[in-house]
Design a protein around this motif. Structure first.
Motif, PDB file in Angstrom:
ATOM      1  N   THR A  99      54.764  56.945  41.476  1.00 55.39           N
ATOM      2  CA  THR A  99      54.047  56.237  42.524  1.00 55.39           C
ATOM      3  C   THR A  99      54.993  55.212  43.153  1.00 55.39           C
ATOM      4  O   THR A  99      56.026  54.858  42.559  1.00 55.39           O
ATOM      5  N   PRO A 100      54.679  54.703  44.360  1.00 58.90           N
ATOM      6  CA  PRO A 100      55.555  53.699  44.976  1.00 58.90           C
ATOM      7  C   PRO A 100      55.828  52.503  44.071  1.00 58.90           C
ATOM      8  O   PRO A 100      56.961  52.009  44.000  1.00 58.90           O
ATOM      9  N   PHE A 101      54.804  52.034  43.356  1.00 56.95           N
ATOM     10  CA  PHE A 101      55.002  50.871  42.484  1.00 56.95           C
ATOM     11  C   PHE A 101      55.931  51.218  41.330  1.00 56.95           C
ATOM     12  O   PHE A 101      56.857  50.458  41.005  1.00 56.95           O
ATOM     13  N   ARG A 102      55.704  52.346  40.679  1.00 55.38           N
ATOM     14  CA  ARG A 102      56.551  52.728  39.543  1.00 55.38           C
ATOM     15  C   ARG A 102      57.994  52.962  39.991  1.00 55.38           C
ATOM     16  O   ARG A 102      58.941  52.611  39.282  1.00 55.38           O
ATOM     17  N   LEU A 103      58.166  53.537  41.185  1.00 56.66           N
ATOM     18  CA  LEU A 103      59.512  53.772  41.685  1.00 56.66           C
ATOM     19  C   LEU A 103      60.220  52.459  41.968  1.00 56.66           C
ATOM     20  O   LEU A 103      61.394  52.288  41.615  1.00 56.66           O
ATOM     21  N   GLU A 104      59.509  51.503  42.601  1.00 56.12           N
ATOM     22  CA  GLU A 104      60.116  50.206  42.900  1.00 56.12           C
ATOM     23  C   GLU A 104      60.488  49.470  41.621  1.00 56.12           C
ATOM     24  O   GLU A 104      61.562  48.869  41.528  1.00 56.12           O
ATOM     25  N   ALA A 105      59.604  49.501  40.631  1.00 54.83           N
ATOM     26  CA  ALA A 105      59.899  48.846  39.359  1.00 54.83           C
ATOM     27  C   ALA A 105      61.111  49.487  38.688  1.00 54.83           C
ATOM     28  O   ALA A 105      61.992  48.790  38.160  1.00 54.83           O
ATOM     29  N   LYS A 106      61.172  50.812  38.700  1.00 52.63           N
ATOM     30  CA  LYS A 106      62.295  51.514  38.074  1.00 52.63           C
ATOM     31  C   LYS A 106      63.611  51.148  38.738  1.00 52.63           C
ATOM     32  O   LYS A 106      64.629  50.948  38.063  1.00 52.63           O
ATOM     33  N   ARG A 107      63.606  51.050  40.068  1.00 52.95           N
ATOM     34  CA  ARG A 107      64.827  50.687  40.795  1.00 52.95           C
ATOM     35  C   ARG A 107      65.377  49.341  40.340  1.00 52.95           C
ATOM     36  O   ARG A 107      66.581  49.098  40.413  1.00 52.95           O
ATOM     37  N   GLN A 108      64.494  48.455  39.891  1.00 54.60           N
ATOM     38  CA  GLN A 108      64.920  47.110  39.509  1.00 54.60           C
ATOM     39  C   GLN A 108      64.947  46.920  38.000  1.00 54.60           C
ATOM     40  O   GLN A 108      64.996  45.795  37.511  1.00 54.60           O
ATOM     41  N   GLY A 109      64.906  48.027  37.276  1.00 55.58           N
ATOM     42  CA  GLY A 109      65.034  47.952  35.830  1.00 55.58           C
ATOM     43  C   GLY A 109      63.831  47.365  35.128  1.00 55.58           C
ATOM     44  O   GLY A 109      63.962  46.802  34.038  1.00 55.58           O
ATOM     45  N   MET A 110      62.645  47.510  35.716  1.00 54.19           N
ATOM     46  CA  MET A 110      61.432  46.968  35.125  1.00 54.19           C
ATOM     47  C   MET A 110      60.537  48.102  34.622  1.00 54.19           C
ATOM     48  O   MET A 110      60.573  49.221  35.146  1.00 54.19           O
ATOM     49  N   GLU A 111      59.737  47.791  33.633  1.00 52.23           N
ATOM     50  CA  GLU A 111      58.774  48.737  33.105  1.00 52.23           C
ATOM     51  C   GLU A 111      57.438  48.511  33.796  1.00 52.23           C
ATOM     52  O   GLU A 111      56.880  47.420  33.759  1.00 52.23           O
ATOM     53  N   ALA A 112      56.940  49.563  34.456  1.00 49.98           N
ATOM     54  CA  ALA A 112      55.693  49.445  35.204  1.00 49.98           C
ATOM     55  C   ALA A 112      54.508  49.862  34.350  1.00 49.98           C
ATOM     56  O   ALA A 112      54.608  50.757  33.513  1.00 49.98           O
ATOM     57  N   ARG A 113      53.387  49.206  34.593  1.00 52.21           N
ATOM     58  CA  ARG A 113      52.131  49.586  33.945  1.00 52.21           C
ATOM     59  C   ARG A 113      51.003  49.355  34.951  1.00 52.21           C
ATOM     60  O   ARG A 113      51.000  48.357  35.663  1.00 52.21           O
ATOM     61  N   ILE A 114      50.070  50.308  35.011  1.00 52.73           N
ATOM     62  CA  ILE A 114      48.947  50.220  35.935  1.00 52.73           C
ATOM     63  C   ILE A 114      47.654  50.380  35.152  1.00 52.73           C
ATOM     64  O   ILE A 114      47.506  51.335  34.388  1.00 52.73           O
ATOM     65  N   GLU A 115      46.744  49.443  35.320  1.00 49.05           N
ATOM     66  CA  GLU A 115      45.440  49.509  34.671  1.00 49.05           C
ATOM     67  C   GLU A 115      44.365  49.759  35.724  1.00 49.05           C
ATOM     68  O   GLU A 115      44.304  49.059  36.739  1.00 49.05           O
ATOM     69  N   VAL A 116      43.537  50.770  35.487  1.00 49.12           N
ATOM     70  CA  VAL A 116      42.400  51.023  36.359  1.00 49.12           C
ATOM     71  C   VAL A 116      41.273  50.088  35.927  1.00 49.12           C
ATOM     72  O   VAL A 116      40.672  50.265  34.871  1.00 49.12           O
ATOM     73  N   ALA A 117      41.015  49.078  36.747  1.00 47.76           N
ATOM     74  CA  ALA A 117      40.034  48.051  36.374  1.00 47.76           C
ATOM     75  C   ALA A 117      38.608  48.485  36.670  1.00 47.76           C
ATOM     76  O   ALA A 117      37.683  48.139  35.928  1.00 47.76           O
ATOM     77  N   ALA A 118      38.406  49.243  37.758  1.00 49.44           N
ATOM     78  CA  ALA A 118      37.046  49.645  38.132  1.00 49.44           C
ATOM     79  C   ALA A 118      37.105  50.751  39.162  1.00 49.44           C
ATOM     80  O   ALA A 118      38.030  50.817  39.992  1.00 49.44           O
ATOM     81  N   ILE A 119      36.118  51.645  39.103  1.00 50.87           N
ATOM     82  CA  ILE A 119      35.906  52.662  40.136  1.00 50.87           C
ATOM     83  C   ILE A 119      34.409  52.673  40.415  1.00 50.87           C
ATOM     84  O   ILE A 119      33.618  53.057  39.554  1.00 50.87           O
ATOM     85  N   THR A 120      34.023  52.229  41.592  1.00 51.22           N
ATOM     86  CA  THR A 120      32.596  52.057  41.887  1.00 51.22           C
ATOM     87  C   THR A 120      32.267  52.523  43.304  1.00 51.22           C
ATOM     88  O   THR A 120      33.114  52.478  44.203  1.00 51.22           O
ATOM     89  N   ARG A 121      31.021  52.950  43.456  1.00 52.52           N
ATOM     90  CA  ARG A 121      30.495  53.187  44.790  1.00 52.52           C
ATOM     91  C   ARG A 121      29.796  51.902  45.209  1.00 52.52           C
ATOM     92  O   ARG A 121      28.985  51.344  44.460  1.00 52.52           O
ATOM     93  N   GLU A 122      30.089  51.413  46.423  1.00 53.04           N
ATOM     94  CA  GLU A 122      29.530  50.123  46.817  1.00 53.04           C
ATOM     95  C   GLU A 122      29.478  49.957  48.328  1.00 53.04           C
ATOM     96  O   GLU A 122      30.016  50.777  49.089  1.00 53.04           O
ATOM     97  N   ARG A 123      28.839  48.860  48.724  1.00 55.24           N
ATOM     98  CA  ARG A 123      28.843  48.475  50.130  1.00 55.24           C
ATOM     99  C   ARG A 123      30.193  47.839  50.446  1.00 55.24           C
ATOM    100  O   ARG A 123      30.680  46.995  49.692  1.00 55.24           O
ATOM    101  N   PRO A 124      30.795  48.208  51.556  1.00 52.90           N
ATOM    102  CA  PRO A 124      32.127  47.683  51.853  1.00 52.90           C
ATOM    103  C   PRO A 124      32.098  46.284  52.450  1.00 52.90           C
ATOM    104  O   PRO A 124      31.138  45.914  53.135  1.00 52.90           O
ATOM    105  N   PRO A 125      33.147  45.494  52.233  1.00 52.75           N
ATOM    106  CA  PRO A 125      33.305  44.248  52.986  1.00 52.75           C
ATOM    107  C   PRO A 125      33.412  44.564  54.482  1.00 52.75           C
ATOM    108  O   PRO A 125      33.775  45.684  54.866  1.00 52.75           O
TER     109      PRO A 125
END
Length: 257
Positions: A99-125
């Motif tokens: 993913t773009p985030f993982r690629l950017e982190a890898k380029r800079q020698g960082m370990e990327a981690r992504i947490e899915v906090a929520a997936i919901t159906r809702e009214r939009p802002p």
């Protein structure tokens, strides 16, 4: 570090803050070094402890120092900066399998981690509804909220909004969306990203954002409201990126037409 001379135009707390700031900028107080205690500062400047406390608060609001409960106040360490470029959605990057985030982190020698906090159906802002052309008075969007970490430090919160009538009954409603992520699934629905629009602002974080991003006092966030447009010029996905301003840079290289 010695106290500077008195000034009738500077309050005692600001004078203490100015001296500490100068010592930090000059390197006399190095990153990670502990500041003198409130009691020590009060005695040194002939001031009350609450005056010294106010001086430290001023520095914390500038992001120069950070308090560690039970340990004291320390000069903030310099932070490595994640730079997100205007090419982060390029199809060529998908060949890396990252993913773009993982690629950017890898380029800079960082370990990327992504947490899915929520997936919901809702009214939009309101701002999301306007860009996706969906109603605000019904649950018309799928909202995916992810938290992103680099070397286990939180750096951004991303809220992605998709039209519910397209996303329902697809892998887009699941934490793992499959090869090429959400953009791969959206292409299968007929949306090929050909243009993007990023609206960038700086602001102070909400309490919830400050908690998720573990923000020191005084550190703002960069908000990027990203809209993906397809081959027909139709907006089909909107994401709100909330970045730690002390950890993130944005790099745009654009043709001049």
């Amino acid at each position: 570090m010695t106290p500077s001379g008195p000034s009738s135009n500077v309050t005692p707390s600001r004078r203490i803050a100015e001296d500490l700031r100068a010592a930090i900028k000059a390197g006399h107080l190095a990153p990670g070094e502990k500041l003198p205690s409130e009691r020590t500062l009060a005695e040194r400047y002939g001031a009350a402890r609450n005056t010294a406390r106010e001086a430290i608060r001023l520095l914390a609001e500038e992001g120069l120092v950070t308090a560690r409960h039970g340990s004291g106040v320390f000069v903030r360490e310099s932070q490595r900066l994640l730079r997100f470029g205007s090419d982060r959605y390029a199809r060529a990057h998908r060949e890396t399998g990252l993913t773009p985030f993982r690629l950017e982190a890898k380029r800079q020698g960082m370990e990327a981690r992504i947490e899915v906090a929520a997936i919901t159906r809702e009214r939009p802002p309101q701002d999301i509804a306007e860009r996706l052309a969906v109603p605000t008075d019904e649950a018309s969007v799928l909202h995916r909220e992810n938290h992103y970490f680099a070397d286990d430090e939180p750096v951004q919160v991303v809220s992605t909004y998709l039209r519910w009538d397209e996303a329902q009954d697809t892998p887009l409603t699941q934490p793992r969306t499959g090869k090429d992520g959400i953009y791969g699934r959206l292409e299968e629905l007929g949306h090929i990203m050909t243009r993007v629009r990023d609206e960038i602002t700086a602001r102070m974080p909400t309490p919830a954002e400050a908690a998720v991003l573990d923000l020191p006092s005084g550190v703002p966030v960069i908000e990027v409201l990203h809209t993906s447009l397809d081959q027909d010029g139709e907006p089909f996905e909107v994401s709100r990126y909330v970045h730690r301003a002390d950890r993130t840079g944005l790099l745009y290289e654009l043709p001049v037409e």
